[in-house]
Design an enzyme around this catalytic site. Sequence first.
Site, mmCIF file in Angstrom:
data_model
loop_
_atom_site.group_PDB
_atom_site.id
_atom_site.type_symbol
_atom_site.label_atom_id
_atom_site.label_comp_id
_atom_site.label_asym_id
_atom_site.label_seq_id
_atom_site.Cartn_x
_atom_site.Cartn_y
_atom_site.Cartn_z
ATOM 1 N N ASP A 73 0.845 -1.195 0.000
ATOM 2 C CA ASP A 73 0.000 0.000 0.000
ATOM 3 C C ASP A 73 0.884 1.250 0.000
ATOM 4 O O ASP A 73 1.569 1.537 0.981
ATOM 5 C CB ASP A 73 -0.903 0.023 1.241
ATOM 6 C CG ASP A 73 -1.848 1.206 1.187
ATOM 7 O OD1 ASP A 73 -2.732 1.206 0.312
ATOM 8 O OD2 ASP A 73 -1.691 2.151 1.991
ATOM 9 N N TYR B 83 3.474 9.849 0.743
ATOM 10 C CA TYR B 83 4.360 9.220 1.735
ATOM 11 C C TYR B 83 5.836 9.519 1.431
ATOM 12 O O TYR B 83 6.706 9.294 2.260
ATOM 13 C CB TYR B 83 4.147 7.706 1.820
ATOM 14 C CG TYR B 83 2.736 7.282 2.209
ATOM 15 C CD1 TYR B 83 1.851 8.185 2.801
ATOM 16 C CD2 TYR B 83 2.279 5.984 1.977
ATOM 17 C CE1 TYR B 83 0.560 7.801 3.140
ATOM 18 C CE2 TYR B 83 0.990 5.595 2.328
ATOM 19 C CZ TYR B 83 0.140 6.511 2.895
ATOM 20 O OH TYR B 83 -1.145 6.132 3.231
ATOM 21 N N HIS C 232 -7.085 9.913 -2.343
ATOM 22 C CA HIS C 232 -6.600 9.711 -0.971
ATOM 23 C C HIS C 232 -7.574 10.268 0.076
ATOM 24 O O HIS C 232 -7.796 9.657 1.111
ATOM 25 C CB HIS C 232 -5.223 10.380 -0.840
ATOM 26 C CG HIS C 232 -4.359 9.806 0.227
ATOM 27 N ND1 HIS C 232 -2.995 9.668 0.093
ATOM 28 C CD2 HIS C 232 -4.644 9.334 1.461
ATOM 29 C CE1 HIS C 232 -2.489 9.134 1.193
ATOM 30 N NE2 HIS C 232 -3.471 8.924 2.034
HETATM 31 P P1 NAP Z 1 -0.552 0.662 11.808
HETATM 32 O O1 NAP Z 1 -0.210 -0.270 10.731
HETATM 33 O O2 NAP Z 1 -1.823 0.503 12.552
HETATM 34 O O3 NAP Z 1 0.629 0.743 12.860
HETATM 35 C C1 NAP Z 1 1.961 0.915 12.470
HETATM 36 C C2 NAP Z 1 2.794 1.083 13.722
HETATM 37 O O4 NAP Z 1 2.732 -0.107 14.497
HETATM 38 C C3 NAP Z 1 4.248 1.362 13.469
HETATM 39 O O5 NAP Z 1 4.695 2.257 14.464
HETATM 40 C C4 NAP Z 1 4.910 0.001 13.651
HETATM 41 O O6 NAP Z 1 6.239 0.146 14.082
HETATM 42 C C5 NAP Z 1 4.029 -0.623 14.729
HETATM 43 N N1 NAP Z 1 3.923 -2.080 14.591
HETATM 44 C C6 NAP Z 1 3.895 -2.824 13.467
HETATM 45 N N2 NAP Z 1 3.724 -4.118 13.745
HETATM 46 C C7 NAP Z 1 3.646 -4.205 15.086
HETATM 47 C C8 NAP Z 1 3.476 -5.279 15.971
HETATM 48 N N3 NAP Z 1 3.357 -6.531 15.522
HETATM 49 N N4 NAP Z 1 3.429 -5.020 17.305
HETATM 50 C C9 NAP Z 1 3.548 -3.746 17.765
HETATM 51 N N5 NAP Z 1 3.714 -2.674 16.971
HETATM 52 C C10 NAP Z 1 3.757 -2.901 15.636
HETATM 53 O O7 NAP Z 1 -0.549 2.188 11.308
HETATM 54 P P2 NAP Z 1 -0.548 3.030 9.981
HETATM 55 O O8 NAP Z 1 0.800 3.090 9.404
HETATM 56 O O9 NAP Z 1 -1.263 4.289 10.337
HETATM 57 O O10 NAP Z 1 -1.525 2.262 8.984
HETATM 58 C C11 NAP Z 1 -1.084 1.225 8.152
HETATM 59 C C12 NAP Z 1 -1.042 1.646 6.686
HETATM 60 O O11 NAP Z 1 -2.327 2.061 6.244
HETATM 61 C C13 NAP Z 1 -0.163 2.876 6.428
HETATM 62 O O12 NAP Z 1 1.194 2.582 6.509
HETATM 63 C C14 NAP Z 1 -0.666 3.276 5.069
HETATM 64 O O13 NAP Z 1 -0.140 2.433 4.083
HETATM 65 C C15 NAP Z 1 -2.167 3.073 5.247
HETATM 66 N N6 NAP Z 1 -2.836 4.317 5.719
HETATM 67 C C16 NAP Z 1 -3.658 4.958 4.845
HETATM 68 C C17 NAP Z 1 -4.275 6.134 5.216
HETATM 69 C C18 NAP Z 1 -5.197 6.818 4.264
HETATM 70 O O14 NAP Z 1 -5.554 7.989 4.491
HETATM 71 N N7 NAP Z 1 -5.600 6.150 3.206
HETATM 72 C C19 NAP Z 1 -4.094 6.669 6.510
HETATM 73 C C20 NAP Z 1 -3.265 5.982 7.388
HETATM 74 C C21 NAP Z 1 -2.656 4.805 6.989
HETATM 75 P P3 NAP Z 1 7.469 -0.565 13.306
HETATM 76 O O15 NAP Z 1 7.476 -0.056 11.899
HETATM 77 O O16 NAP Z 1 8.652 -0.120 14.097
HETATM 78 O O17 NAP Z 1 7.218 -2.040 13.402
#
Ligand code: NAP
Length: 315
Positions: A47, A52, A114
């Site tokens: 994704d 980003y 987005h």
């Molecule tokens: P998330 O995936 O809910 O959380 C990511 C965080 O959790 C990072 O700090 C990561 O740290 C940590 N993490 C990962 N695996 C873990 C585990 N097994 N145990 C504990 N902590 C863990 O948050 P997100 O990045 O907000 O959302 C995921 C993806 O969704 C984004 O990266 C993006 O691609 C997409 N997104 C889209 C939008 C939109 O507007 N469309 C908005 C937000 C997000 P480490 O990297 O250090 O493991």
Amino acid sequence: MATEIRSFDLINKTQIPSLGLGTWQSEPGLVGQAVTAAVKAGYRHIDCAQIYGNEKEIGLALKKLFEDGVVAREDLWITSKLWCNNHAPEDVPIALEKTLNDLQIEHLDLYLIHWPVRTKKGTAGFKPENLLKTDIPATWKAMEALFDIGKTRGLGVSNFSSKKLGDLLKVARIPPVVNQVECHPSWHQTKLREFCKSNGVHLSGYSPLGSPGTKWLKSNVLEHPILTSVADKLGKTPAQVAIRWGLQMGHSVLPKSTNEARIKENFAVSDWLIPDDLFTELSKIEQARLVRGDFLVNDIYGEYKTVEVLWDGEI
Ligand code: NAP
């Protein structure tokens, strides 16, 4: 219920792999190796988004993975997103071309608007005076033209409420196949999920772990006592239960990590399931949206005066 949930069928006859690697806030220098580690661990869905700021590095990693024969392009699902400052119809093809160049691929599998929010061309961030009125039908028409010429295999939206999605479905020649929105055990998206389901739109869940690395969100999704107690009972981590919850709800799920051990941990969710009684427990978690979008609303500028209007009451 089958334990293995590898993909979901979309209405355009493509199959979206159920687990995608998130790349928001995946730092330069780390994102390439994260993508490589993920693909080697079995992920088939990445994704991405232009905003980003890391699509170039992802492109380098993808190129090497294809050249080394680790995975073929056709076996990988790649999503990217049109940022708010490129909503003008004439800017849409330029934005997609940049994404394709950076990712070093010929086409996307999914291209999303987005946010249902528009900012001035060339500006960064959401200063109130940069906010403009949207014209989603015009932006969508430009997206459809890119679909027509094969630059993407599917179109979708992100952060659209049921109402905004419904409005788009009324005018779209090529319907959106996905709405990517915040979704995790502390924000089920109950109303939107039903709306998506009855309109053939797949719900993809972002921030499935509650985005614990995003300081301004004050997230504690993974620490919720109900989630940790279910995880203890199953002998899994809270992150694995949060991801598995999304899959069993029928969503694709997009956990972000740049840590190889956690990338693997987050993928190990296909040979077990959350039984009904524990699934019901998870439904008792109190609900709150993390990303309210206060920075996207303004009394004077832009489209939305309040967060209630931004989400059409789904808050
Ligand atoms: P998330 O995936 O809910 O959380 C990511 C965080 O959790 C990072 O700090 C990561 O740290 C940590 N993490 C990962 N695996 C873990 C585990 N097994 N145990 C504990 N902590 C863990 O948050 P997100 O990045 O907000 O959302 C995921 C993806 O969704 C984004 O990266 C993006 O691609 C997409 N997104 C889209 C939008 C939109 O507007 N469309 C908005 C937000 C997000 P480490 O990297 O250090 O493991």
